[in-house]
Design a protein around this motif. Structure first.
Motif, PDB file in Angstrom:
ATOM      1  N   ARG A 183      -1.401 -12.018  -8.696  1.00 27.57           N
ATOM      2  CA  ARG A 183      -0.178 -12.684  -9.133  1.00 27.57           C
ATOM      3  C   ARG A 183       0.072 -12.465 -10.625  1.00 27.57           C
ATOM      4  O   ARG A 183      -0.845 -12.549 -11.446  1.00 27.57           O
ATOM      5  N   GLY A 184       1.324 -12.178 -10.977  1.00 24.99           N
ATOM      6  CA  GLY A 184       1.714 -12.043 -12.372  1.00 24.99           C
ATOM      7  C   GLY A 184       1.506 -10.662 -12.966  1.00 24.99           C
ATOM      8  O   GLY A 184       1.811 -10.443 -14.149  1.00 24.99           O
ATOM      9  N   LEU A 185       1.003  -9.712 -12.177  1.00 23.38           N
ATOM     10  CA  LEU A 185       0.772  -8.365 -12.704  1.00 23.38           C
ATOM     11  C   LEU A 185       2.083  -7.567 -12.736  1.00 23.38           C
ATOM     12  O   LEU A 185       2.853  -7.577 -11.779  1.00 23.38           O
ATOM     13  N   LYS A 186       2.308  -6.869 -13.841  1.00 19.83           N
ATOM     14  CA  LYS A 186       3.496  -6.015 -13.931  1.00 19.83           C
ATOM     15  C   LYS A 186       3.277  -4.699 -13.196  1.00 19.83           C
ATOM     16  O   LYS A 186       4.208  -4.128 -12.622  1.00 19.83           O
ATOM     17  N   SER A 187       2.040  -4.218 -13.219  1.00 24.39           N
ATOM     18  CA  SER A 187       1.731  -2.946 -12.561  1.00 24.39           C
ATOM     19  C   SER A 187       0.270  -2.910 -12.154  1.00 24.39           C
ATOM     20  O   SER A 187      -0.574  -3.607 -12.735  1.00 24.39           O
ATOM     21  N   LEU A 188      -0.013  -2.098 -11.146  1.00 28.91           N
ATOM     22  CA  LEU A 188      -1.379  -1.986 -10.621  1.00 28.91           C
ATOM     23  C   LEU A 188      -1.605  -0.582 -10.091  1.00 28.91           C
ATOM     24  O   LEU A 188      -0.715   0.005  -9.456  1.00 28.91           O
ATOM     25  N   VAL A 189      -2.788  -0.045 -10.338  1.00 27.38           N
ATOM     26  CA  VAL A 189      -3.195   1.243  -9.777  1.00 27.38           C
ATOM     27  C   VAL A 189      -4.341   1.003  -8.801  1.00 27.38           C
ATOM     28  O   VAL A 189      -5.368   0.420  -9.170  1.00 27.38           O
ATOM     29  N   ASP A 190      -4.154   1.435  -7.563  1.00 31.15           N
ATOM     30  CA  ASP A 190      -5.199   1.350  -6.544  1.00 31.15           C
ATOM     31  C   ASP A 190      -5.941   2.684  -6.549  1.00 31.15           C
ATOM     32  O   ASP A 190      -5.444   3.689  -6.041  1.00 31.15           O
ATOM     33  N   VAL A 191      -7.121   2.697  -7.158  1.00 33.96           N
ATOM     34  CA  VAL A 191      -7.895   3.937  -7.310  1.00 33.96           C
ATOM     35  C   VAL A 191      -8.583   4.284  -5.995  1.00 33.96           C
ATOM     36  O   VAL A 191      -9.324   3.476  -5.437  1.00 33.96           O
ATOM     37  N   GLY A 192      -8.318   5.499  -5.500  1.00 29.90           N
ATOM     38  CA  GLY A 192      -8.886   5.905  -4.220  1.00 29.90           C
ATOM     39  C   GLY A 192      -8.306   5.109  -3.077  1.00 29.90           C
ATOM     40  O   GLY A 192      -9.000   4.838  -2.090  1.00 29.90           O
ATOM     41  N   GLY A 193      -7.032   4.757  -3.183  1.00 26.97           N
ATOM     42  CA  GLY A 193      -6.383   3.858  -2.219  1.00 26.97           C
ATOM     43  C   GLY A 193      -5.937   4.475  -0.923  1.00 26.97           C
ATOM     44  O   GLY A 193      -5.207   3.837  -0.157  1.00 26.97           O
ATOM     45  N   GLY A 194      -6.351   5.709  -0.646  1.00 24.69           N
ATOM     46  CA  GLY A 194      -6.050   6.335   0.636  1.00 24.69           C
ATOM     47  C   GLY A 194      -4.564   6.435   0.915  1.00 24.69           C
ATOM     48  O   GLY A 194      -3.780   6.941   0.101  1.00 24.69           O
ATOM     49  N   GLU A 195      -4.165   5.929   2.080  1.00 25.77           N
ATOM     50  CA  GLU A 195      -2.771   6.011   2.492  1.00 25.77           C
ATOM     51  C   GLU A 195      -1.924   4.874   1.915  1.00 25.77           C
ATOM     52  O   GLU A 195      -0.750   4.745   2.238  1.00 25.77           O
ATOM     53  N   GLY A 196      -2.529   4.024   1.096  1.00 25.67           N
ATOM     54  CA  GLY A 196      -1.765   2.986   0.419  1.00 25.67           C
ATOM     55  C   GLY A 196      -1.635   1.673   1.159  1.00 25.67           C
ATOM     56  O   GLY A 196      -0.750   0.872   0.841  1.00 25.67           O
ATOM     57  N   THR A 197      -2.520   1.424   2.128  1.00 22.16           N
ATOM     58  CA  THR A 197      -2.446   0.179   2.907  1.00 22.16           C
ATOM     59  C   THR A 197      -2.503  -1.055   2.010  1.00 22.16           C
ATOM     60  O   THR A 197      -1.679  -1.966   2.118  1.00 22.16           O
ATOM     61  N   MET A 198      -3.477  -1.085   1.116  1.00 19.61           N
ATOM     62  CA  MET A 198      -3.642  -2.243   0.241  1.00 19.61           C
ATOM     63  C   MET A 198      -2.509  -2.324  -0.769  1.00 19.61           C
ATOM     64  O   MET A 198      -1.964  -3.411  -1.029  1.00 19.61           O
ATOM     65  N   ALA A 199      -2.145  -1.201  -1.361  1.00 21.90           N
ATOM     66  CA  ALA A 199      -1.096  -1.198  -2.379  1.00 21.90           C
ATOM     67  C   ALA A 199       0.236  -1.680  -1.795  1.00 21.90           C
ATOM     68  O   ALA A 199       0.978  -2.427  -2.451  1.00 21.90           O
ATOM     69  N   ARG A 200       0.544  -1.279  -0.578  1.00 25.13           N
ATOM     70  CA  ARG A 200       1.784  -1.726   0.056  1.00 25.13           C
ATOM     71  C   ARG A 200       1.772  -3.232   0.280  1.00 25.13           C
ATOM     72  O   ARG A 200       2.782  -3.906   0.083  1.00 25.13           O
ATOM     73  N   ALA A 201       0.630  -3.755   0.711  1.00 28.69           N
ATOM     74  CA  ALA A 201       0.529  -5.195   0.952  1.00 28.69           C
ATOM     75  C   ALA A 201       0.736  -5.971  -0.341  1.00 28.69           C
ATOM     76  O   ALA A 201       1.411  -7.009  -0.357  1.00 28.69           O
ATOM     77  N   ILE A 202       0.171  -5.475  -1.431  1.00 29.34           N
ATOM     78  CA  ILE A 202       0.338  -6.137  -2.729  1.00 29.34           C
ATOM     79  C   ILE A 202       1.792  -6.057  -3.174  1.00 29.34           C
ATOM     80  O   ILE A 202       2.380  -7.044  -3.635  1.00 29.34           O
ATOM     81  N   ALA A 203       2.405  -4.887  -3.021  1.00 33.11           N
ATOM     82  CA  ALA A 203       3.798  -4.692  -3.445  1.00 33.11           C
ATOM     83  C   ALA A 203       4.754  -5.579  -2.658  1.00 33.11           C
ATOM     84  O   ALA A 203       5.731  -6.097  -3.206  1.00 33.11           O
TER      85      ALA A 203
END
Length: 355
Positions: A183-203
């Motif tokens: 919460r409150g993050l302006k930006s995030l990098v998912d290192v080694g995040g594969g197909e982006g499952t986690m990054a999409r959930a966060i977004a």
């Protein structure tokens, strides 16, 4: 040292229990292959043995054997029994994870870990300690896990599906149990995040956060380019990490030795702002000895998984002292460990300002 007859008999039972541990794994594999959980889920209520066998297309000639099989599975708490004139079977939280239609299912991960390509190499753990090979896997197969996966498309597919299956489970639990760390993050990098499952959930949970996935170029090239939720960047975490408010390392560092982990963390440190500007690194991984699972077997499971990691790749699962050592070596002053995720924990740290 002398031991009494009773002590030795108890020891025999203990050794036999260890000896037959692989049978538990094979019973789990058999339950997945038969699709028992799917049938019970579809039935929607406790199911008699004969009905379960019929739904699974198992011949009545196997009735006694299948009853014994189910007796063992219920003892393992994979399924439960409802007593009565005829015993009826129903799902447990564990077998719920084996229902193919559920988002949180571990079937692909189970199939991967129990595939001969993974399990067979455990046969040479003992000889490996006297071998120059990097891992028991390399000793057994003649080459490392990742190289062999590149040569065997079917195994590579199973490996990818198993990892993706686990990632979906972790993603769901992270967002339910500890989404506040994002919460409150302006930006995030998912290192080694594969197909982006986690990054999409966060977004999706935090639309104000710009999410980027850093992956190897050939992985990024294989992905669809029509994703408007997250951004994909081809690169190498051993070279640099894109700048962001936060860096996420989800089940990444256990793949690498201590020296390599320090390098990765140093690049992550260079990518984030100071603590007062909201910069932080978020690690999701096993911390051996730390668990939110109330069952006594949780710590043993962490230890056993560490041996599996040791068998397949030159990585390791770390306890708090070992995590602290690499975190401090990378230049961080402190860290916070929270065992949110059953067997896994969330580790948070930030970069201090220069005095």
């Amino acid at each position: 040292m002398e031991f009494s007859t009773n002590e030795l008999l108890e020891a025999q039972a203990h050794v036999w229990n260890l000896l037959l541990g692989y049978v538990k794994s094979m019973c789990l594999k058999g339950a997945v292959e038969l699709g028992i959980a799917d049938v019970l889920k579809k039935h929607g209520k406790p199911m008699e043995l004969s009905d379960l066998m019929s739904a699974l297309s198992i011949s009545p000639t196997r009735t006694d054997s299948f009853r014994r099989f189910m007796r063992t599975l219920t003892h393992m708490e994979l399924f439960a029994e409802k007593p009565g004139h005829e015993v009826k079977y129903l799902l447990t939280p564990s077998s719920h994870l084996l229902v193919s239609g559920e988002t949180m299912n571990v079937m692909s991960f189970v199939s991967l870990c129990l595939d001969p390509m993974i399990s067979d190499s455990t046969h040479v753990i003992g000889p490996w300690f006297k071998s120059p090979k990097e891992t028991p896997f390399e000793l057994y197969f003649g080459k490392g896990l990742w190289k062999l996966a590149d040569e065997k498309p079917e195994f590579k597919k199973m490996l990818d599906e198993g990892m993706a299956s686990d990632s979906r489970v972790v993603t769901d639990v992270v967002m339910m149990k500890c989404g506040h760390v994002f919460r409150g993050l302006k930006s995030l990098v998912d290192v080694g995040g594969g197909e982006g499952t986690m990054a999409r959930a966060i977004a999706r949970a935090f639309p104000e956060t710009k999410c980027t996935v850093l992956e190897l170029p050939h992985v990024v090239d294989s992905l669809k380019k029509d994703d408007s939720v997250v951004n994909f960047v081809g690169g190498d975490m051993f070279v640099s990490v894109p700048h962001a408010n936060a860096v996420l390392l989800k089940w990444i560092l256990h793949d690498w030795n201590d020296e390599e982990c320090v390098k990765i963390l140093q690049h992550c440190k260079e990518a984030i702002p100071k603590r007062e500007a909201g910069g932080k690194i978020i690690i999701i991984d096993i911390v051996v000895g730390a668990t939110s699972d109330p069952h006594a077997h949780a710590s043993e499971t962490q230890l056993l998984f560490d041996i599996l990691v040791m068998t397949c790749i030159p990585g390791k699962e770390r306890n708090e002292k070992e995590w602290g050592r690499i975190i401090l070596a990378a230049g961080f002053k402190d860290y916070k460990i929270t065992p949110f995720l059953g067997l896994r924990s969330v580790i948070e740290m930030a970069q201090e300002s220069t005095p």
